[in-house]
Structures are given as structure tokens and as C-alpha cells.
Design a protein around this motif. Structure first.
Motif, PDB file in Angstrom:
ATOM      1  N   ALA A 327       0.821  -1.208   0.000  1.00  0.00           N
ATOM      2  CA  ALA A 327       0.000   0.000   0.000  1.00  0.00           C
ATOM      3  C   ALA A 327       0.860   1.265   0.000  1.00  0.00           C
ATOM      4  CB  ALA A 327      -0.988  -0.034   1.169  1.00  0.00           C
ATOM      5  N   ASP A 328       0.641   2.152   0.958  1.00  0.00           N
ATOM      6  CA  ASP A 328       1.343   3.443   0.987  1.00  0.00           C
ATOM      7  C   ASP A 328       2.738   3.348   1.580  1.00  0.00           C
ATOM      8  OD1 ASP A 328      -0.188   2.861   3.412  1.00  0.00           O
ATOM      9  OD2 ASP A 328       0.604   4.747   4.172  1.00  0.00           O
ATOM     10  N   GLN A 329       3.115   2.196   2.119  1.00  0.00           N
ATOM     11  CA  GLN A 329       4.371   2.104   2.866  1.00  0.00           C
ATOM     12  C   GLN A 329       5.613   2.354   2.002  1.00  0.00           C
ATOM     13  OE1 GLN A 329       3.841  -1.732   4.703  1.00  0.00           O
ATOM     14  NE2 GLN A 329       1.973  -1.042   5.747  1.00  0.00           N
ATOM     15  N   PRO A 330       5.696   1.835   0.751  1.00  0.00           N
ATOM     16  CA  PRO A 330       6.841   2.200  -0.084  1.00  0.00           C
ATOM     17  C   PRO A 330       6.924   3.708  -0.338  1.00  0.00           C
ATOM     18  CG  PRO A 330       5.745   0.267  -0.972  1.00  0.00           C
ATOM     19  CD  PRO A 330       4.853   0.799   0.108  1.00  0.00           C
ATOM     20  N   PHE A 331       5.760   4.355  -0.460  1.00  0.00           N
ATOM     21  CA  PHE A 331       5.742   5.805  -0.652  1.00  0.00           C
ATOM     22  C   PHE A 331       6.399   6.522   0.525  1.00  0.00           C
ATOM     23  CE2 PHE A 331       3.536   9.736   0.555  1.00  0.00           C
ATOM     24  CZ  PHE A 331       3.797  10.534  -0.550  1.00  0.00           C
ATOM     25  N   TRP A 332       6.021   6.150   1.744  1.00  0.00           N
ATOM     26  CA  TRP A 332       6.595   6.802   2.915  1.00  0.00           C
ATOM     27  C   TRP A 332       8.082   6.488   3.044  1.00  0.00           C
ATOM     28  CZ3 TRP A 332       4.330  10.806   4.492  1.00  0.00           C
ATOM     29  CH2 TRP A 332       2.941  10.900   4.559  1.00  0.00           C
ATOM     30  N   GLY A 333       8.474   5.260   2.683  1.00  0.00           N
ATOM     31  CA  GLY A 333       9.888   4.928   2.731  1.00  0.00           C
ATOM     32  C   GLY A 333      10.710   5.812   1.809  1.00  0.00           C
ATOM     33  N   ARG A 334      10.237   5.990   0.575  1.00  0.00           N
ATOM     34  CA  ARG A 334      10.945   6.865  -0.378  1.00  0.00           C
ATOM     35  C   ARG A 334      10.916   8.314   0.086  1.00  0.00           C
ATOM     36  NH1 ARG A 334       7.594   4.181  -3.832  1.00  0.00           N
ATOM     37  NH2 ARG A 334       6.484   6.123  -4.307  1.00  0.00           N
ATOM     38  N   GLN A 335       9.771   8.749   0.597  1.00  0.00           N
ATOM     39  CA  GLN A 335       9.613  10.141   1.009  1.00  0.00           C
ATOM     40  C   GLN A 335      10.575  10.484   2.145  1.00  0.00           C
ATOM     41  OE1 GLN A 335       7.723  12.177  -0.619  1.00  0.00           O
ATOM     42  NE2 GLN A 335       7.672  13.979   0.698  1.00  0.00           N
ATOM     43  N   LEU A 336      10.640   9.630   3.157  1.00  0.00           N
ATOM     44  CA  LEU A 336      11.521   9.882   4.301  1.00  0.00           C
ATOM     45  C   LEU A 336      12.988   9.849   3.878  1.00  0.00           C
ATOM     46  CD1 LEU A 336       9.663   7.645   6.893  1.00  0.00           C
ATOM     47  CD2 LEU A 336       9.753  10.145   6.936  1.00  0.00           C
ATOM     48  N   HIS A 337      13.333   8.921   3.012  1.00  0.00           N
ATOM     49  CA  HIS A 337      14.719   8.853   2.529  1.00  0.00           C
ATOM     50  C   HIS A 337      15.074  10.111   1.741  1.00  0.00           C
ATOM     51  CE1 HIS A 337      18.466   7.282   1.114  1.00  0.00           C
ATOM     52  NE2 HIS A 337      18.067   7.231  -0.148  1.00  0.00           N
ATOM     53  N   GLY A 338      14.160  10.560   0.895  1.00  0.00           N
ATOM     54  CA  GLY A 338      14.407  11.760   0.114  1.00  0.00           C
ATOM     55  C   GLY A 338      14.574  13.003   0.964  1.00  0.00           C
ATOM     56  N   LEU A 339      13.941  13.028   2.119  1.00  0.00           N
ATOM     57  CA  LEU A 339      14.051  14.172   3.027  1.00  0.00           C
ATOM     58  C   LEU A 339      15.257  14.071   3.954  1.00  0.00           C
ATOM     59  CD1 LEU A 339      10.276  14.459   4.011  1.00  0.00           C
ATOM     60  CD2 LEU A 339      11.559  16.076   2.585  1.00  0.00           C
ATOM     61  N   GLY A 340      16.011  12.996   3.849  1.00  0.00           N
ATOM     62  CA  GLY A 340      17.186  12.821   4.705  1.00  0.00           C
ATOM     63  C   GLY A 340      16.861  12.394   6.119  1.00  0.00           C
ATOM     64  N   LEU A 341      15.680  11.785   6.310  1.00  0.00           N
ATOM     65  CA  LEU A 341      15.253  11.356   7.647  1.00  0.00           C
ATOM     66  C   LEU A 341      15.374   9.850   7.841  1.00  0.00           C
ATOM     67  CD1 LEU A 341      11.985  13.495   7.888  1.00  0.00           C
ATOM     68  CD2 LEU A 341      14.264  14.079   8.727  1.00  0.00           C
ATOM     69  N   ALA A 342      15.759   9.138   6.793  1.00  0.00           N
ATOM     70  CA  ALA A 342      15.761   7.678   6.848  1.00  0.00           C
ATOM     71  C   ALA A 342      16.781   7.116   5.872  1.00  0.00           C
ATOM     72  CB  ALA A 342      14.370   7.134   6.489  1.00  0.00           C
TER      73      ALA A 342
END
Length: 393
Positions: A327-342
Motif C-alpha cells: 500500500a502506501d508504505q513504499p511511498f513513505w519509505g521513499r519520502q523519508l529517505h528523500g528528506l534525509g530522515l531515513a
């Protein structure tokens, strides 16, 4: 009338809004699924007659499993939920209906009562944008075609049209051919984690997360002593229960030990377990804990990337390692990585101690950025903003 459906992450924001609105003088009734695990004490609640916890325990969370059990479990559960939402809303006769996207009968019952309805997107899956594709539909940027991916999400209403019509037979006059658009759309998401797309309409409000300011419950003595015993990470996969929980537990514990960290494992709905041979004083397993109590002292969190967990970890100012399932979990994974938080996300099927150990290295380097984001998120007033919008509808 607040109506939500799904797992714990779908219920917690609505419970927080119900409490906040009630504390500010509104009469609030909350329709919820059964066995969510959320503290609903002191709230006026009604059951929507579906138990997602039982469905997950019996059949797991795979979309293919859901298809196989559609006739016997998923379909009947949705029918009960859609009908209960209509029945309970008619009985309450509210001035406003606020609903999760899964509650597909909410717009029709609001129209029948002559009151507005407000949509709540805990995940940005219904409001089209060119900035990113619909989470859970496509896992890569399609540029100018991103907006088209949102049509797939809207297909759910067509899939359940017969069930919606059956539920709406309770309405005086039945269901009309069309229903009005939402008076507003609320997204209980922090702009620190999702900057507002420029092409969203003015009726869509990125409020900040909906988080209760109630005191954190007192932790049991063994948990409190563990948290005070040295550097640790927190691992949780929430309601995700597919695959091999022992293998995931092994990967977490071995990679934590490789970094001199202790491991707090929150076993949730069964997605994480500790092999007997790895049991030791440096590992603590508990079914669940308030994340606001467990996270602030942690070095990092390993989790599935559900929207509620994403916000809890970010609010604590802790770096992430996301192991998305669906579901949305890959989206949040990419989003957090792109923001430098993960660290870069690790798909659940590729999770090994070696990959996780490398990701922990990367995540520990995100500490300063995570702390900055956490400070900003803790200053947000998501519930206040949401209630202000609702009061203007």
C-alpha cells in the motif's frame, strides 16, 4: 459523526480528533471497527461491525489473500461496515459527517441528512497531483502522468457499488445518482514529511498530524528499566503479519548487536517475533507500547512505514529504517529517505541482517535532520487546524 475503518493507524487519528472536538464543546460520536487496540475510553463510540484484526490474524495482509477470501470474509465485512455506517449516522443525525475513504456510504448518508461531509485522507491517495503518483498504485515517479494513477484508487467505489446501494436502501428515498463533493478534505499529515503540492485545490487542507496531547501512560517497571539501560532501537511492524516474523526478529536483533544497540521489539499483530536462541538481557519483546513513550530515547526505529508510525517516529525526532510491505508504505519509505530522515527503504522480502545493518549505519547519520524535523512537528497544531476547518463547513 466521525467514521473510520481499518487498522490501528486508521483509528488513532480519528480518536484524537473525537477527543479534541469533544473537549471544545462539540457532541461527537465515533464509528470504529472492532478490536483496533486504540484507547477509546471516554468517547461516545459505536461499532461498524468489522474486525480487521481478526481478518489479518486469519488470512494475513497479502492483496492476493484478500482476493481469495473476498466472498467469505472481506466482502461480507465491507457490507456490514457500509450498512452500519449508514444506520449509525442516521441514528445520530449529525450536523457534519467526517469520514475515512473506506467508508464509501458516508457521502450518501450525509446528503440524505442534508449536511456536508468531509473526507479524511491519512494517506494522500485521492487528491490528484503531478508531484507524485497515488501511493500504493505505482512505486515510481511518472512525471506528467502521475495524476492518472489516482483514477485507479477511485475504482473502489465501482467495485463495491452493489454493496453501497444495498446499504443506502436504509436512506429515505434511497441513494441518489450523484452525491456532492466533500465540503473539505483533511490530511492529518505533517508538512515536514510531505510539502503541500502546488496543484492541490484550496479545499484540501494539510493540517499537520492529529496527535493527542494527553500524558503518556506510565510504563511497566521492566519496560522502564530496559529503556534506561543504554542505547537501543525500537522495531515494530504494526498490523503487518505476513511472511516470517522469526526471520525478521533475527535480522533486527543481529543488526542491532552489530552496532552495540539493544533491541525493543513490539510484536504487534504478529509480524515480529524473537527466536529462542537470541533471547538475552539486551532484547525486550512486548506486544505493544505507546510509541510516544518508547521512542524519545531511541537511536532509531525500524518499522513498516504505516502513516501513523511514520508520524510517531518523526515527532520523536528519531531516524527511520523503513521495511515496507504494501500500500502506501513504499511511498513513505521513499519520502523519508528523500528528506534525509531515513535510510533507503528495504523491501520486506529483501530484509537480511546484512542489509539492515548497512541501513542502520545510514540511518544513524540522519540523526541531526530527524531531530530538526521532530522539533518542527512538535510545534504543529494539527487538531486545532482540523477543527477550525470543520467548524467552517
Amino acid at each position: 459523526m466521525l467514521l473510520t475503518s481499518g487498522s490501528r493507524g486508521d483509528v488513532e487519528p480519528f480518536a484524537a480528533l473525537a477527543r479534541y472536538a469533544s473537549d471544545h464543546g462539540h457532541e461527537v460520536r465515533l464509528g470504529v471497527p472492532d478490536s483496533s487496540g486504540v484507547d477509546l475510553s471516554g468517547l461516545d463510540t459505536v461499532s461498524l461491525e468489522v474486525d480487521f484484526h481478526r481478518l489479518v490474524q486469519a488470512h494475513g495482509i497479502s492483496p492476493w489473500t484478500a482476493v481469495r477470501h473476498f466472498r467469505t470474509e472481506v466482502g461480507p465485512g465491507m457490507r456490514r461496515m457500509l450498512a452500519a455506517a449508514v444506520r449509525e449516522t442516521l441514528a445520530f443525525a449529525p450536523d457534519l459527517v467526517v469520514h475515512h475513504p473506506k467508508v464509501l456510504t458516508a457521502p450518501a448518508v450525509a446528503q440524505s441528512l442534508g449536511v456536508p461531509h468531509v473526507l479524511v485522507e491519512a494517506v494522500p491517495v485521492l487528491t490528484p497531483t503531478r508531484q507524485f503518483p497515488a501511493p500504493g498504485v505505482v512505486n515510481r515517479d511518472l512525471g506528467r502522468f502521475n495524476r492518472l494513477t489516482y483514477q485507479a484508487v477511485r475504482g473502489a467505489e465501482r467495485m463495491f457499488r452493489r454493496d453501497i446501494d444495498r446499504a443506502c436502501a436504509q436512506l429515505p428515498g434511497g441513494r441518489t445518482a450523484t452525491v456532492p463533493a466533500p465540503a473539505a478534505t483533511l490530511l492529518p499529515i505533517s508538512p515536514q514529511l510531505l510539502p503541500r503540492p502546488v496543484d492541490w485545490p484550496a479545499s484540501v487542507h494539510l493540517t499537520g498530524s492529529w496527535h493527542s496531547d494527553a500524558p503518556v501512560p506510565e510504563l511497566d517497571t521492566p519496560v522502564r528499566e530496559f529503556l534506561q539501560g543504554g542505547r537501543y532501537l525500537v522495531a515494530t511492524f504494526g498490523s503487518m503479519a505476513s511472511g516470517d516474523p522469526l526471520a525478521r526478529g533475527r535480522a533486527v536483533v543481529e543488526s542491532a548487536r552489530a552496532h552495540g544497540l539493544r533491541a525493543l521489539l513490539l510484536t504487534g499483530w504478529g509480524g515480529l517475533a524473537l527466536p529462542d536462541e537470541l533471547r538475552s538481557d539486551d532484547v525486550l519483546t512486548v506486544p505493544a507500547l505507546p510509541l510516544d513513550a518508547a521512542l524519545p530515547g531511541a537511536e532509531l526505529a525500524v518499522h513498516h512505514g504505516g502513516a501513523g508510525t511514520v508520524h510517531a517516529v518523526a515527532r520523536a525526532g528519531v531516524p527511520h529504517v523503513v521495511v515496507p510491505f504494501l500500500a502506501d508504505q513504499p511511498f513513505w519509505g521513499r519520502q523519508l529517505h528523500g528528506l534525509g530522515l531515513a535510510a533507503a527503504p528495504i523491501p520486506k522480502r529483501k530484509l537480511t541482517a546484512e542489509r539492515l545493518s548497512a541501513a542502520i549505519d545510514d540511518a544513524l547519520g540522519c540523526h541531526s535532520a530527524a531531530e530538526r524535523a521532530g522539533r518542527e512537528i512538535r510545534t504543529e497544531h494539527g487538531l486545532q487546524t482540523a477543527l477550525s476547518v470543520l467548524e467552517s463547513c
